[in-house]
Every structure is written in structure tokens, then in C-alpha cells.
Write an enzyme that holds these catalytic residues in place. Structure first.
Site, PDB file in Angstrom:
ATOM      1  N   ALA A 192      33.615  27.028  47.403  1.00 20.06           N
ATOM      2  CA  ALA A 192      35.017  27.499  46.306  1.00 20.06           C
ATOM      3  C   ALA A 192      35.069  27.242  45.139  1.00 20.06           C
ATOM      4  CB  ALA A 192      36.282  27.219  47.262  1.00 20.06           C
ATOM      5  N   GLU A 207      28.976  31.977  57.607  1.00 16.11           N
ATOM      6  CA  GLU A 207      29.771  33.082  57.641  1.00 16.11           C
ATOM      7  C   GLU A 207      30.504  33.705  56.525  1.00 16.11           C
ATOM      8  OE1 GLU A 207      29.492  30.814  61.702  1.00 16.11           O
ATOM      9  OE2 GLU A 207      30.739  30.565  59.873  1.00 16.11           O
ATOM     10  N   ASN A 224      33.414  40.388  51.450  1.00 15.12           N
ATOM     11  CA  ASN A 224      33.268  39.458  50.016  1.00 15.12           C
ATOM     12  C   ASN A 224      31.927  39.864  49.589  1.00 15.12           C
ATOM     13  OD1 ASN A 224      33.015  37.435  48.182  1.00 15.12           O
ATOM     14  ND2 ASN A 224      34.176  36.038  49.692  1.00 15.12           N
ATOM     15  N   TYR A 262      24.750  34.352  48.207  1.00 20.63           N
ATOM     16  CA  TYR A 262      24.166  34.000  49.187  1.00 20.63           C
ATOM     17  C   TYR A 262      22.496  34.764  49.035  1.00 20.63           C
ATOM     18  CZ  TYR A 262      28.494  31.788  50.535  1.00 20.63           C
ATOM     19  OH  TYR A 262      29.644  31.053  50.415  1.00 20.63           O
TER      20      TYR A 262
END
Length: 156
Positions: free
Chosen positions: A72, A105, A110, A117
Site C-alpha cells: 500500500a 491475491e 484492481n 505485479y
């Protein structure tokens, strides 16, 4: 200048602020305290920019794998390479600990996180139906395997 540092108990309040700014169902202070004091598998890093904690990432080292728990960055600090730096740090740690791979996950909606990723070699490997409690949204399970994985598979 951006620094990536090990997270300590005294960072929990700042990390909790990031968590609450980024997630609909944020982890609690008790969750982070448990991670810092009781979870022997937990590896957490913070991103510090000009003395302010602006992001964090966590991973559990389970046997031969890394499971990314959270990544985050405060909304006002996004798109500055902070998420990249945190993922890169997690990958370095995984390689140093000779993990065969890393998993996570991510919400199916998103797209920004999926792109991040994917940039680092994570690939979709499956789905978790109704994974997110707040919206019942599905999660994509993503994996990144390291070259050591091939050697590991051959010794089985």
C-alpha cells in the site's frame, strides 16, 4: 530520497494510517501488532520519503514460498515509483531467502496493481471466488517463480 526500511513496532500507527487510506476493510492495529510481535513468518518493509512513512509491504515466508499480504502507498504519493520499490525489496528478500516463488491475491478490478505485479513477473494462476468480504469480488491469484523453482521441482 526514498528509503525502504524494515518495519518496527513504532511504525504501526503510520502504517495503520496508510492501511485505512487504501483499503475498504483495513487491517486493525492489533493485526499489525500481531504481525510484528507474534508472527515468525512475517517480513514487513516501510517506504520513507523525506522522513515520512508513505507506503509499506508485507510478506509471509512459509516454507519455500513468499505470500505477499499487503502492498500500500498513500494515495497522494502514488505513481512515484514507491510501489515499485516495495515490490523490488520483497523480491530481493525472497531471492536471498531462496524461496521458490511468491504469491498474492489481487482484486479482479484492481488493474493498476495487476499491472505492477505483472511488470515484476507475476502471472495469473487462478481465482478465489467471492474473496473480498466488502464486495464479494473475486481475487486473482498471481505467482512469480524463481529459477531455483526448476531445481526444486527436479529434486522432488
Amino acid at each position: 530520497m526514498l528509503e525502504i526500511l524494515p518495519m518496527k513496532e513504532e511504525h504501526i500507527d503510520a502504517v495503520l494510517h496508510i492501511e485505512e487510506s487504501c483499503f475498504a476493510i483495513p487491517w486493525t492495529k492489533a493485526d499489525f501488532e500481531r504481525e510484528m510481535t507474534q508472527n515468525q513468518f512475517a517480513i514487513y518493509r516501510i517506504a520513507v520519503l523525506d522522513g515520512k512513512i508513505v507506503g509499506y509491504a508485507g510478506m509471509w515466508h512459509i516454507v519455500t514460498e513468499g505470500h505477499i499480504t499487503n502492498v500500500a502507498v498513500l494515495p497522494e504519493y502514488r505513481r512515484q515509483g514507491i510501489g515499485n520499490a516495495l515490490i523490488e525489496e520483497m523480491i530481493v528478500i525472497a531471492e536471498q531467502k531462496e524461496m521458490i516463488g511468491m504469491t498474492l491475491e489481487v482484486r479482479i478490478s484492481n488493474i493498476a496493481a495487476q499491472k505492477l505485479y505483472t511488470k515484476y513477473g507475476f502471472r495469473p494462476e487462478g481465482f478465489r471466488k467471492n474473496y473480498y468480504q466488502d464486495t464479494k469480488e473475486d481475487a486473482i491469484i498471481m505467482w512469480k517463480y524463481f529459477p531455483i523453482y526448476e531445481n526444486y521441482e527436479q529434486t522432488k
